[in-house]
Design an enzyme around this catalytic site. Sequence first.
Site, mmCIF file in Angstrom:
data_model
loop_
_atom_site.group_PDB
_atom_site.id
_atom_site.type_symbol
_atom_site.label_atom_id
_atom_site.label_comp_id
_atom_site.label_asym_id
_atom_site.label_seq_id
_atom_site.Cartn_x
_atom_site.Cartn_y
_atom_site.Cartn_z
ATOM 1 C CG HIS A 154 -2.166 -0.920 0.903
ATOM 2 N ND1 HIS A 154 -3.094 -1.125 1.835
ATOM 3 C CD2 HIS A 154 -2.768 -1.341 -0.240
ATOM 4 C CE1 HIS A 154 -3.907 -1.883 1.467
ATOM 5 N NE2 HIS A 154 -3.876 -2.143 0.197
ATOM 6 N NE ARG A 205 -2.964 -7.855 -11.515
ATOM 7 C CZ ARG A 205 -1.926 -7.247 -12.351
ATOM 8 N NH1 ARG A 205 -2.198 -5.899 -12.043
ATOM 9 N NH2 ARG A 205 -1.033 -7.358 -13.171
ATOM 10 N NE ARG A 236 -6.605 -11.427 -12.617
ATOM 11 C CZ ARG A 236 -5.599 -11.436 -12.653
ATOM 12 N NH1 ARG A 236 -4.690 -11.635 -13.696
ATOM 13 N NH2 ARG A 236 -4.872 -11.006 -11.503
ATOM 14 C CD GLU A 266 -2.768 -15.667 -16.587
ATOM 15 O OE1 GLU A 266 -2.151 -14.667 -16.369
ATOM 16 O OE2 GLU A 266 -3.955 -15.898 -15.871
ATOM 17 C CG ASP A 322 1.237 -15.626 -14.662
ATOM 18 O OD1 ASP A 322 2.373 -15.768 -14.063
ATOM 19 O OD2 ASP A 322 0.096 -15.163 -14.124
ATOM 20 N NE ARG A 358 4.242 -12.274 -12.247
ATOM 21 C CZ ARG A 358 2.994 -12.287 -12.346
ATOM 22 N NH1 ARG A 358 2.113 -13.027 -12.955
ATOM 23 N NH2 ARG A 358 2.381 -10.929 -11.936
ATOM 24 C CB CYS A 407 -4.296 -6.911 -19.266
ATOM 25 S SG CYS A 407 -4.126 -8.747 -18.620
HETATM 26 C C1 PEP Z 1 -0.373 -11.584 -16.414
HETATM 27 O O1 PEP Z 1 -0.192 -12.545 -15.974
HETATM 28 O O2 PEP Z 1 0.164 -10.701 -17.088
HETATM 29 C C2 PEP Z 1 -1.436 -10.435 -15.644
HETATM 30 C C3 PEP Z 1 -2.059 -9.418 -16.095
HETATM 31 O O3 PEP Z 1 -1.864 -11.084 -14.437
HETATM 32 P P1 PEP Z 1 -1.148 -10.990 -13.036
HETATM 33 O O4 PEP Z 1 0.122 -10.171 -12.969
HETATM 34 O O5 PEP Z 1 -2.185 -10.754 -12.108
HETATM 35 O O6 PEP Z 1 -0.862 -12.445 -12.955
HETATM 36 MG MG MG Z 2 -1.216 -13.490 -14.643
#
Ligand code: PEP
Ligand code: MG
Length: 589
Positions: free
Chosen positions: A194, A301, A337, A436, A460, A470, A507
């Site tokens: 935050h 999210r 989502r 993804e 992802d 990641r 995204c």
């Molecule tokens: C992604 O995986 O690109 C994505 C947008 O979802 P998150 O980053 O929430 O896993």
């Molecule tokens: Mg993702």
Amino acid sequence: MKTRRFQSHATSPGIAIGSAHRLGHHGIAFLKLWIRDSDVESEVMRFREAVVKSKEQITRVQAKMCRFEGHEQINILESQRLFLQDDMLVNTTIAHVKELRINAEWALDKTLGSLRLAFMNVQEDYFRDRRQDIDYAGRRVMSNLMGHPEISLSELPEGDLIIVTHDLSPAEVASLPRERVRGFIMEAGGMTSHTAIISRALEIPAMFGVKEIADQIQEGETLVLDGIKGILIASPNARELEQYKQVQQKYQALEQILLQEIHLPTETKDGFKIRLDANMEIVEEIPSIIQHGAEGIGLYRTEYLFINRMDEPSEGEQYENYVTILKKLHPKTVTIRTIDIGGDKLAFGQRYEDQINPALGLRAIRLCLRELPLFRTQLRALLRASVHGNLRILLPMISGIDEVLEVKKIIRTIKREMAQKKVPCKDKVPLGIMIEVPAAVFTANLLAKEVDFFSIGTNDLIQYGLAIDRVNELVSDLYNPLHPAVIRMIVQTVRAAKAAGIQVSVCGEMAGAPLAIALFVGMELDALSMNPISIPRVKKILRALTREKSKRLLAEVLEMQTAEEIEKFLKKEMGSISPIHNRHLSILK
Ligand code: PEP
Ligand code: MG
């Protein structure tokens, strides 16, 4: 002093130049006392009063934060306030006082210790960062119990300051005098904390996670904080300082120009339109999303709704949250989502603790299909909310058509139940999936027949496509969005979507990477969804491109063999097309 350089996460963009001001934060020492039976009630009372006082202080800081121009709705301390309301904290501490006959400080410390432990083995950034909320709230109650004055940061030295500290709470950041604090460096914290969100909302350049920095910087030392690249220079030489002053001026001038242009259409010079949407995590981001010219929400999210707390949000609470967003954004499209969270990472329940490889384990849609009541509650809340705006539902981490068919069946059943009870719901709520996982890319032509849109989650997709964890710093240099395999996977997905006539967007973080924009235009994507701060810059680049040129660039890139070659080529081409200064043309490193 000798010049030193440090590198870490660029948490909030911008360039800050100022003198270091170190703020110490040490654990609060308290006495551990056994108490008499007759003192139990007064001890419980003392604890309750400290909690009430802490809540009042948080409410006061919240009110103060509301005065920041353009960020009226920041309500980010809510999770700390809710935490103080939580039975776990209050009842457990009182139970310790009563059962163990110990003083309130000791009892509180015990409760905080067990709560911290519950979060400790969790790798997910979100949870690590929620652990900070527990620390901040706990520290506040402890201070009040001990009669310490409220933390005050308003008495800082004069001049342009860069705060160097181990850790600051969102409340502390919000109470910093902004006319003097130009940036801050923290040893703790991550991109999703935050405090990070507050610093981005207040547009204060920041770098978090700079290990053991507090001991390496001297009070008053000149610092340059490059919040774009994540570089800190202590005692820069005269030439570097001058260069950074110029970069800072250019950056600020550019930001002004970019913001003035947010109302221009998001289209290329030859009229190709691409929607620029925002990613969002919490409702408090909405003012910033609107201010930066987002045309909709491409990714909400919802995990955040589930993780700032000790229990699961009820259907009613979720419904309220979704309706608020839909109404505030109306008539824009809002893509929500369903929760993307690993089983081991649920704050409540801790049901699937021992997964050796959680990224490949029971997470996202897999978890939802296993925990049907949880999933059905969220879907029901979403379907009920659908009548209040333009909702799209997005499913994370789909790896095969069977998962989509199963979700569609669940949705049909919920809709039937709602119709029987005469609960209103939109006839057609578009259903989309995140692409993804490589398996989804290779079956995209099959999946496209079953859904209304694709959203490519490059974060992802890169992780799973290139086999690069990641969150593992040891391989972060290999995490390259411009790897030919990544570009091919995106192209293949877009082709499948186009062949089936469904919408397709990106995204992941790559959506806001200046170097990748021409490739996305060349692919003729329908939308890009990104961190709202990136939207004005992406718009500027987009408006300097043409579809024809972008198609040529994409074709050339698809002939190239390495990410390095592609990056070099795009830097050269984009540098000449776009007026954006070259230093912004980095690619998520
Ligand atoms: C992604 O995986 O690109 C994505 C947008 O979802 P998150 O980053 O929430 O896993
Ligand atoms: Mg993702």
